[in-house]
Design an enzyme around this catalytic site. Sequence first.
Site, short mmCIF file in Angstrom:
data_model
loop_
_atom_site.label_atom_id
_atom_site.label_comp_id
_atom_site.label_asym_id
_atom_site.label_seq_id
_atom_site.Cartn_x
_atom_site.Cartn_y
_atom_site.Cartn_z
N ASP A 202 0.83 -1.21 0.00
CA ASP A 202 0.00 0.00 0.00
C ASP A 202 0.87 1.26 0.00
OD1 ASP A 202 -2.32 1.44 -0.01
OD2 ASP A 202 -2.84 1.04 2.07
N GLY A 203 0.35 2.31 -0.61
CA GLY A 203 1.01 3.61 -0.53
C GLY A 203 1.60 4.12 -1.84
N GLY B 201 0.03 5.34 -4.41
CA GLY B 201 -0.64 6.57 -4.82
C GLY B 201 -0.10 7.78 -4.05
N ARG B 202 0.04 7.61 -2.72
CA ARG B 202 0.54 8.73 -1.89
C ARG B 202 2.00 9.04 -2.23
NH1 ARG B 202 -0.92 6.06 3.47
NH2 ARG B 202 -1.39 4.35 2.03
N ARG C 221 -0.87 8.75 -10.18
CA ARG C 221 -0.84 7.53 -9.39
C ARG C 221 -0.13 6.39 -10.12
NH1 ARG C 221 -4.12 7.23 -5.13
NH2 ARG C 221 -4.34 4.98 -5.41
N ASN D 293 -10.19 -3.11 -5.84
CA ASN D 293 -9.42 -2.14 -6.63
C ASN D 293 -10.05 -1.90 -8.01
OD1 ASN D 293 -6.11 -3.28 -5.55
ND2 ASN D 293 -7.43 -1.71 -4.67
N ARG E 231 -4.96 -2.82 8.75
CA ARG E 231 -6.03 -3.78 8.47
C ARG E 231 -5.60 -4.76 7.38
NH1 ARG E 231 -8.29 1.34 7.01
NH2 ARG E 231 -7.82 1.75 4.83
N LEU E 232 -6.40 -5.83 7.22
CA LEU E 232 -6.06 -6.87 6.24
C LEU E 232 -6.76 -6.68 4.90
CD1 LEU E 232 -5.87 -10.14 8.39
CD2 LEU E 232 -3.99 -8.82 7.40
N SER E 233 -7.79 -5.85 4.85
CA SER E 233 -8.44 -5.53 3.57
C SER E 233 -8.74 -6.76 2.70
CB SER E 233 -7.58 -4.54 2.78
OG SER E 233 -7.43 -3.33 3.49
N GLU F 293 1.82 -13.88 11.78
CA GLU F 293 2.28 -12.69 12.50
C GLU F 293 2.04 -11.50 11.57
OE1 GLU F 293 3.42 -12.58 15.56
OE2 GLU F 293 3.29 -14.76 15.79
C1 FPP Z 1 -1.89 0.15 -3.30
O1 FPP Z 1 -1.43 1.49 -3.31
C2 FPP Z 1 -1.35 -0.58 -4.42
C3 FPP Z 1 -2.07 -1.09 -5.45
C4 FPP Z 1 -3.54 -0.97 -5.56
C5 FPP Z 1 -1.45 -1.81 -6.54
C6 FPP Z 1 -0.16 -2.52 -6.20
C7 FPP Z 1 0.55 -2.69 -7.45
C8 FPP Z 1 1.89 -2.72 -7.59
C9 FPP Z 1 2.85 -2.72 -6.45
C10 FPP Z 1 2.46 -2.75 -8.96
C11 FPP Z 1 2.63 -4.13 -9.49
C12 FPP Z 1 1.34 -4.75 -9.81
C13 FPP Z 1 0.86 -4.98 -11.05
C14 FPP Z 1 -0.59 -5.34 -11.21
C15 FPP Z 1 1.69 -4.84 -12.24
P1 FPP Z 1 -2.50 2.62 -3.42
O2 FPP Z 1 -2.65 2.99 -4.85
O3 FPP Z 1 -3.77 2.20 -2.74
O4 FPP Z 1 -1.78 3.77 -2.62
P2 FPP Z 1 -2.48 4.90 -1.72
O5 FPP Z 1 -3.07 4.19 -0.54
O6 FPP Z 1 -1.32 5.76 -1.36
O7 FPP Z 1 -3.48 5.59 -2.57
#
Ligand code: FPP
Length: 230
Positions: free
Chosen positions: A17-18, A20-21, A30, A65, A184-186, A197
């Site tokens: 996660d992260g 986008g940020r 993003r 997603n 969280r585990l989402s 763990e």
């Molecule tokens: C969550 O960050 C990440 C994702 C929804 C996608 C994870 C994908 C990759 C690591 C790239 C490799 C995967 C593929 C399919 C080629 P977020 O966008 O929710 O970040 P945020 O919480 O900061 O908005």
Amino acid sequence: MKAGDLKIPRHVAVIMDGNGRWAKKRLMPRTFGHKAGMDAMIAMARKAKAMGVEYLTVYALSTENFARPKEEIEGLFDLIRRYFTKNVKDLYAEGAAVRVIGDVSVLPDDVRKLIADGVAGSPADARFFVVLALNYGARAEIVRAANAAASSGDGVGEEEFGKLLYTADMPDPDLIIRTGGELRLSNFLLWQAAYAELYFTDVLFPDFDGRQFEKAIESFSRRNRRFGRV
Ligand code: FPP
């Protein structure tokens, strides 16, 4: 902690996660964050393998997603189109295999084919598996298994039920890492996470480098896993 003191989990699962940020902080779209996330994911696979982990499951795309703007989802598919085959071939050369969990039937045909080829072409003697969770959702996985169990007529026990999940022949995750600060585990590996763990870090996934991965393993090493016993 010295390298020799580390307990290495067989199966590590990661909620990446992260992205986008991370991109937003750089005033970038993003999708730029997802590209950086993909690079971090490949580096993490190398690190996990080098440390002796056997299974690395990565939450690349959840069922939820898919509700994101079309442009972002298309951006993720484009990453697969542009980099998947090369990345997978590099992994093969290092003795790693690729597997997929989730309902890939909804992916565009060309993307689905790339992924199917990536799985089918994996070395048969691999000792390390990168498991991509794509359009994965744990509740959907459990419902699918429950329906299969119901149609088999007889009641099934825990072990047989586990064999109806996408992860049938894999060990349960020993360690689940979530980057990006949420706790969280989402909907990720809910059945399989029973005794995992959990490790949470504020580090945004593109910044989750080898040292960060080691820190998670060190934290795991310090835990006393009792599996409900004393
Ligand atoms: C969550 O960050 C990440 C994702 C929804 C996608 C994870 C994908 C990759 C690591 C790239 C490799 C995967 C593929 C399919 C080629 P977020 O966008 O929710 O970040 P945020 O919480 O900061 O908005």
